[in-house]
Design an enzyme around this catalytic site. Structure first.
Site, PDB file in Angstrom:
ATOM      1  N   GLY A  39       0.733  -1.054  -0.051  1.00 27.89           N
ATOM      2  CA  GLY A  39       0.033   0.237   0.058  1.00 27.89           C
ATOM      3  C   GLY A  39       0.825   1.273   0.142  1.00 27.89           C
ATOM      4  O   GLY A  39       2.055   1.069  -0.001  1.00 27.89           O
ATOM      5  N   GLN A  40       0.195   2.313   0.213  1.00 20.58           N
ATOM      6  CA  GLN A  40       0.845   3.779   0.053  1.00 20.58           C
ATOM      7  C   GLN A  40       1.976   3.859   1.256  1.00 20.58           C
ATOM      8  O   GLN A  40       2.973   4.256   1.165  1.00 20.58           O
ATOM      9  CB  GLN A  40       0.056   4.869   0.142  1.00 20.58           C
ATOM     10  N   ASP A  44       1.057  -9.107   1.727  1.00 25.27           N
ATOM     11  CA  ASP A  44      -0.107  -8.234   1.178  1.00 25.27           C
ATOM     12  C   ASP A  44      -1.109  -9.290   0.489  1.00 25.27           C
ATOM     13  O   ASP A  44      -0.634 -10.364   0.142  1.00 25.27           O
ATOM     14  CB  ASP A  44       0.337  -7.089   0.114  1.00 25.27           C
ATOM     15  N   TYR A 102     -15.507   5.001   6.758  1.00 23.86           N
ATOM     16  CA  TYR A 102     -14.067   5.000   7.103  1.00 23.86           C
ATOM     17  C   TYR A 102     -13.658   5.757   8.518  1.00 23.86           C
ATOM     18  O   TYR A 102     -12.902   4.888   9.123  1.00 23.86           O
ATOM     19  CB  TYR A 102     -13.166   5.830   6.126  1.00 23.86           C
TER      20      TYR A 102
HETATM   21  C1  VAH Z   1      -7.838   9.103   2.854  1.00 24.41           C
HETATM   22  N1  VAH Z   1      -5.221   9.384   2.762  1.00 24.41           N
HETATM   23  O1  VAH Z   1      -7.855  10.017   2.302  1.00 24.41           O
HETATM   24  C2  VAH Z   1      -6.206   8.864   3.426  1.00 24.41           C
HETATM   25  C3  VAH Z   1      -6.335   9.309   4.889  1.00 24.41           C
HETATM   26  C4  VAH Z   1      -6.644  11.463   6.242  1.00 24.41           C
HETATM   27  C5  VAH Z   1      -6.615  10.897   4.782  1.00 24.41           C
HETATM   28  O2  VAH Z   1      -6.912   8.811   5.784  1.00 24.41           O
HETATM   29  O3  VAH Z   1      -8.723   8.407   3.227  1.00 24.41           O
END
Ligand code: VAH
Length: 314
Positions: free
Chosen positions: A9-10, A32, A139
């Protein structure tokens, strides 16, 4: 010995390189869900692992003799918003498996949270370490639940869990997939490839950001911190800067005067960004484990453009 999930991942792809150089390649097991020919899979131990497969995760950790688990596999904000059920199952199922394996094998545990763990009712400026967390994205729900779960495993089982709330991370090795702050990565690629960028986040939208080298150092510093000094654990606010699309565009223009910026706002990702803080307060991380950063916006821009010129052969 360290086991890492989401190693392609990133964050994972650069974390593996950092950990191998800090602790020795043979002491880092990268995993992964898919194998992809890369520095990560070629430079040391690598295994395919779907983090929803608890049995395989346990077997890999036990056979490797891992003493630390760094759980990096997750769906980011925008992708999670478009596939909320998949996001819940992967983000929470994977986290629970990683916590259980770590408890069974008594491993130190790290997983990142995010500024996405805050919502529209959270104070937006200098967001405190301890404050209201009512995120309105899947999220964010995953991140708040994850923070509480990691604290639970510390308080109930004594598992040494530690985490940071990452801001948007900017890097040039592996592109982020499905994030909201990804505009701040895309813009550097497009500036070099096309001389212009159309931002999907509106001008005036401030979000916390950090350059990947600072993020990786923060992870190592937190894991090596004296546990006696930790008042918080999951998860520490960390940030390096806060900017809006026009400010990163201006920073690029200093290096590429002909660069042009345009806007075509994506309502879904704009709504996610609008629900997050403008700037968070990292003072607890600074006080409890010496968190610090080296890159501000212009220093990051200079390094990103030079590294990408080499990577893209421009
Ligand atoms: C996203 N890069 O954009 C992630 C991160 C704070 C942003 O959680 O979901």
């Amino acid at each position: 010995k360290i086991m890492v999930t989401g190693a392609l991942g990133q964050i994972g792809s650069e974390l593996i390189t950092k950990l191998r150089s800090e602790y020795g390649a043979d002491n880092v097991l990268a995993t992964d869900i898919r194998h992809k020919d890369s520095e990560v899979t070629a430079g040391g131990p690598f295994e395919v692992l779907d983090v929803t497969d608890a049995k395989r995760m346990h077997a890999l950790a036990k056979d490797f003799g891992a003493g630390t688990m760094m759980h990096m596999a997750a769906l980011l904000s925008a992708k999670a918003e478009s596939e909320p059920l998949f996001a819940w199952n992967l983000n929470m199922g994977g986290l629970m498996n990683a916590l259980e394996v770590s408890r069974e094998l008594d491993m130190q545990f790290f997983t990142p949270s995010s500024i996405g763990a805050f919502g529209p009712s959270t104070p937006k400026k200098d967001t405190p370490q301890d404050t209201l967390q009512r995120p309105t994205t899947m999220y964010g729900v995953n991140k708040v639940a994850g923070e509480l779960l990691c604290d639970y495993y510390y308080n109930r089982f004594g598992l040494d869990t530690r985490g940071v709330r990452f801001p948007g991370l900017i890097s040039y090795v592996a592109q982020p997939g499905g994030g909201t702050t990804d505009y701040a990565v895309d813009i550097y690629y497009k500036a070099l490839q096309e001389g212009k960028y159309t931002s999907f986040i509106a001008e005036g939208t401030y979000m916390d950001m950090m350059y990947m080298p600072d993020a990786l150092q923060a992870i190592v510093d937190l894991l090596e911190a004296d546990p006696e000094k930790l008042i918080h654990r999951n998860a520490f606010n960390v940030t390096a800067m806060s900017f809006d699309p026009s400010q990163i565009a201006a920073s690029i223009k200093k290096q590429i005067p002909t660069f042009e910026m345009a806007y075509d706002v994506d309502p879904m990702r704009q709504a996610i960004a609008d629900s997050w803080p403008d700037s968070i307060d990292p003072s607890a991380a600074m006080a409890e484990w010496g968190f610090k950063t080296n890159y501000d916006l212009d220093k990051m821009t200079i390094d990103m453009l030079s590294k990408l010129r080499t990577k893209l052969n421009i």
